[in-house]
Design a protein around this motif. Structure first.
Motif, short mmCIF file in Angstrom:
data_model
loop_
_atom_site.label_atom_id
_atom_site.label_comp_id
_atom_site.label_asym_id
_atom_site.label_seq_id
_atom_site.Cartn_x
_atom_site.Cartn_y
_atom_site.Cartn_z
N LYS A 392 -13.85 -13.79 1.16
CA LYS A 392 -14.58 -12.54 1.35
C LYS A 392 -13.64 -11.60 2.23
CE LYS A 392 -18.13 -13.19 -1.21
NZ LYS A 392 -18.30 -12.67 -2.45
N GLN A 393 -12.17 -11.91 2.36
CA GLN A 393 -11.44 -11.16 3.12
C GLN A 393 -10.25 -10.61 2.20
OE1 GLN A 393 -10.45 -13.54 6.33
NE2 GLN A 393 -12.50 -13.52 7.33
N VAL A 394 -9.61 -9.48 2.62
CA VAL A 394 -8.34 -9.04 2.08
C VAL A 394 -7.62 -8.35 3.12
CG1 VAL A 394 -8.84 -8.93 -0.57
CG2 VAL A 394 -9.13 -6.81 1.00
N ARG A 395 -6.22 -8.29 2.99
CA ARG A 395 -5.30 -7.77 4.11
C ARG A 395 -4.60 -6.56 3.58
NH1 ARG A 395 0.15 -10.19 5.71
NH2 ARG A 395 0.86 -8.93 4.00
N PHE A 396 -4.39 -5.45 4.24
CA PHE A 396 -3.80 -4.12 3.82
C PHE A 396 -2.62 -4.30 4.85
CE2 PHE A 396 -7.82 -3.63 2.13
CZ PHE A 396 -7.63 -2.93 0.70
N ALA A 397 -1.56 -3.68 4.55
CA ALA A 397 -0.71 -3.47 5.22
C ALA A 397 -0.36 -1.77 5.49
CB ALA A 397 0.96 -3.93 4.78
N PHE A 398 -0.20 -1.41 6.55
CA PHE A 398 0.19 -0.09 6.72
C PHE A 398 1.40 0.64 7.23
CE2 PHE A 398 -2.14 -1.81 10.53
CZ PHE A 398 -1.42 -1.34 11.64
N CYS A 399 2.66 -0.18 7.09
CA CYS A 399 3.90 0.31 7.41
C CYS A 399 4.49 0.92 6.41
CB CYS A 399 4.64 -1.16 7.71
SG CYS A 399 4.55 -2.30 6.34
N LYS A 400 3.85 2.03 6.16
CA LYS A 400 4.05 2.92 4.85
C LYS A 400 4.33 4.39 5.54
CE LYS A 400 3.77 -0.77 2.44
NZ LYS A 400 4.87 -1.43 1.99
N LYS A 401 4.81 5.25 4.77
CA LYS A 401 4.84 6.68 4.99
C LYS A 401 3.73 7.28 4.91
CE LYS A 401 8.10 7.11 1.65
NZ LYS A 401 8.99 7.62 0.64
N PRO A 402 3.54 8.46 5.81
CA PRO A 402 2.19 9.20 5.67
C PRO A 402 1.65 9.41 4.25
CG PRO A 402 3.46 9.90 7.55
CD PRO A 402 4.31 9.28 6.67
N GLU A 403 2.56 10.04 3.45
CA GLU A 403 2.32 10.31 1.90
C GLU A 403 1.61 9.15 1.27
OE1 GLU A 403 6.66 10.94 2.34
OE2 GLU A 403 5.16 11.02 3.45
N THR A 404 2.62 7.89 1.47
CA THR A 404 1.98 6.65 0.69
C THR A 404 0.33 6.20 1.02
OG1 THR A 404 4.22 5.79 0.76
CG2 THR A 404 2.66 4.30 0.28
N LEU A 405 0.32 6.57 2.41
CA LEU A 405 -1.27 6.34 2.55
C LEU A 405 -2.12 7.27 2.08
CD1 LEU A 405 -0.48 5.03 6.60
CD2 LEU A 405 -0.76 3.62 4.55
N ASP A 406 -1.70 8.51 2.32
CA ASP A 406 -2.57 9.34 1.57
C ASP A 406 -2.77 9.01 0.27
OD1 ASP A 406 -2.52 11.02 3.90
OD2 ASP A 406 -0.92 12.24 3.33
N GLU A 407 -1.94 8.67 -0.65
CA GLU A 407 -2.19 8.33 -1.86
C GLU A 407 -3.04 7.18 -2.05
OE1 GLU A 407 -2.10 8.44 -6.10
OE2 GLU A 407 -1.68 9.91 -4.63
N ALA A 408 -2.77 6.10 -0.90
CA ALA A 408 -3.54 4.93 -1.19
C ALA A 408 -5.35 5.64 -0.76
CB ALA A 408 -3.00 4.02 -0.12
N ALA A 409 -5.29 6.27 0.16
CA ALA A 409 -6.61 6.87 0.50
C ALA A 409 -7.23 7.50 -0.86
CB ALA A 409 -6.55 7.53 1.77
N ARG A 410 -6.54 8.18 -1.29
CA ARG A 410 -7.25 8.90 -2.65
C ARG A 410 -7.60 8.02 -3.68
NH1 ARG A 410 -5.92 10.62 -7.55
NH2 ARG A 410 -4.08 9.44 -7.55
N ARG A 411 -6.69 7.13 -3.72
CA ARG A 411 -7.00 6.07 -4.84
C ARG A 411 -8.24 5.20 -4.25
NH1 ARG A 411 -1.69 3.84 -7.81
NH2 ARG A 411 -0.49 6.00 -7.94
N LEU A 412 -8.51 4.81 -3.22
CA LEU A 412 -9.39 3.87 -2.65
C LEU A 412 -10.81 4.62 -2.58
CD1 LEU A 412 -7.39 2.32 0.32
CD2 LEU A 412 -8.41 1.11 -1.67
N SER A 413 -10.84 6.00 -2.56
CA SER A 413 -12.02 6.62 -2.55
C SER A 413 -12.65 6.52 -3.96
CB SER A 413 -11.72 8.48 -2.41
OG SER A 413 -10.93 8.70 -3.56
N LYS A 414 -12.07 6.31 -5.05
CA LYS A 414 -12.71 5.88 -6.18
C LYS A 414 -13.59 4.65 -6.24
CE LYS A 414 -8.92 5.82 -8.58
NZ LYS A 414 -7.72 5.61 -9.48
N LEU A 415 -13.49 3.81 -5.20
CA LEU A 415 -14.28 2.58 -4.85
C LEU A 415 -15.49 3.13 -4.55
CD1 LEU A 415 -12.10 -0.03 -2.83
CD2 LEU A 415 -13.21 -0.34 -5.17
N GLY A 416 -15.85 4.31 -3.73
CA GLY A 416 -16.93 4.53 -3.09
C GLY A 416 -17.77 4.93 -4.20
N LYS A 417 -17.13 5.63 -5.34
CA LYS A 417 -17.98 6.23 -6.37
C LYS A 417 -18.47 5.33 -7.53
CE LYS A 417 -15.11 10.33 -5.82
NZ LYS A 417 -14.20 11.26 -6.58
#
Length: 417
Positions: A392-417
């Motif tokens: 029941k666990q997963v790991r994410f790495a955040f050693c990424k550029k701000p724009e990479t994290l922005d794009e990840a956030a945009r895509r992850l927002s689809k989970l809530g929908k």
């Protein structure tokens, strides 16, 4: 990397029938029994899947931004100066001197660069060289889990048996990963040769406190056990957390191998320059294994490493602050998408609980996430001996550029929908 339980397997009788010309039969008995315990690296596999599906890679812990310009320039100059042949097997003198200097500056530990430092092909090789140098058949190695996926297999490859002590996740985002003192005490006995300690910790982000380290110290002294500490994330700390090297504790200087490297602090994970710092007698053994295992680390990159370790304190402050911003950015996105996040105090990973999404396990969720949402993570089961413990666990790495994290956030927002 999950480790399959050991099972006694009947070795097949050798097939002595001669092969016909052009035949490529490979009898099973050609393989070592050791590999039957391992799975492929799940972390590296998730990177391949990210590439296959065009996903944002938050699985493997490598930065997608540039290394410091002065370090790259130092590498260029070393190549141009023809520092392209073998360095001294156990490390270029300039780098060993820099390692010793930094150990004293940051942790107050005096180190003899001639007798106590071995430069290896990354911290990964430093770990396996150390275990091969100290372990005999029947020895046991204590490992906290969830653990970085190499530790269990490294113990097995060295002939030892890993014994796992659980780190339990916090009850809420602001809590700490903890372990049961009684469980840790039970893990030590007359067969215990070493304990592997990773602080700051991958994958949890836990930074072991002084009280926890002193408990571990007391057990090492009581049972005559060696501490092998992976401190690769020592400069990546948040919220006022302090990193303490086990070797700095009273009684531990002569029974600690401190492993570190350039990869994380200087954003050069592909350079493969790491090191082990240990008492002279243990260093001599590590050097012998290292010599026959890899001969030596890349010579020009060792010179660049000496330059890297000479950067001013402001570099490390900026490094940690930059990662704190990235951590908070990703955690907001994950929480908004429905994940329960466990706030890391160090390193650059976030462990999460995925129970709310209703998937049967972490592997099926990670597959869905990379293929349908377009974000790659690491299934939590790869960090446990028993995959069910991380289901029941997963790991994410955040050693990424701000724009990479922005794009990840945009895509992850689809989970809530």
């Amino acid at each position: 990397m999950a480790i399959r339980p050991a099972t006694k397997q009947k070795r097949p009788a050798p097939n002595t029938r001669p092969l016909r010309p052009g035949s490529s039969r490979a009898p099973k008995h050609f393989l070592s029994d050791k590999v039957s315990h391992f799975t492929e690296s799940v972390i590296r596999d998730m990177t391949r899947q990210a590439m296959l599906y065009g996903a944002v890679n938050l699985a493997q812990g490598f930065p997608d931004f540039s290394a410091p310009a002065e370090i790259k320039e130092a590498a260029k100059q070393a190549v141009a100066a023809d520092i392209n042949q073998y360095a001294i097997t156990w490390g270029a003198k300039s780098l060993r001197n820099a390692i010793a200097r930094q150990m004293e500056i940051w942790q107050g530990i005096p180190v003899d660069p001639e007798k106590e430092v071995t430069v290896c092909c990354g911290a990964t090789e430093a770990m396996i060289s150390t275990l091969l140098a100290i372990c005999n058949a029947g020895d046991e190695v204590v490992i906290f889990e969830p653990f970085y996926e190499n530790y269990g297999p490294d113990s097995i490859l060295s002939g030892a048996r890993p014994k796992f002590v659980k780190l339990r996740p916090p009850k809420d985002e602001s809590g700490e990963w903890t372990f049961d003192e009684k469980e840790l005490r039970r893990a030590f006995d007359k067969h215990t040769k070493a304990i592997i300690l990773n602080t700051p910790n991958n994958p949890t982000g836990k930074v072991f406190s002084r009280a926890e380290l002193e408990l571990i110290r007391d057990l090492c002294l009581k049972y005559d056990v060696l501490a092998i500490t992976d401190e690769i994330y020592e400069h990546i700390l948040y919220d006022g957390t302090q990193h303490i090297s086990v070797a700095s504790l009273d009684g531990m200087r002569d029974r600690t191998v401190t492993i570190n490297g350039m990869s994380k602090t200087y954003s050069v994970t592909g350079w493969r320059v790491g090191w082990a710092v240990a008492p002279e007698r243990i260093t001599n053994a590590i050097r012998k294994v290292h010599d026959f295992l890899t001969v030596g680390a890349p010579a020009p990159l060792q010179e660049a490493g000496a330059a890297a370790l000479s950067l001013p304190p402001a570099y490390y402050e900026k490094l940690a602050d930059g990662y704190r911003v990235r951590r908070d950015h990703l955690m907001r996105a994950l929480s908004s998408a429905g994940f329960q996040c466990f706030r890391p105090r160090g390193a650059y990973y976030v462990m999460t609980d995925i129970s709310v999404f209703g998937f049967k396990d972490d592997v099926s969720f990670a597959k869905y996430l990379v293929q349908e949402i377009g974000v790659a993570c690491v299934p939590g089961s790869s960090f446990y001996r028993d995959p069910r413990d991380g289901a029941k666990q997963v790991r994410f790495a955040f050693c990424k550029k701000p724009e990479t994290l922005d794009e990840a956030a945009r895509r992850l927002s689809k989970l809530g929908k």
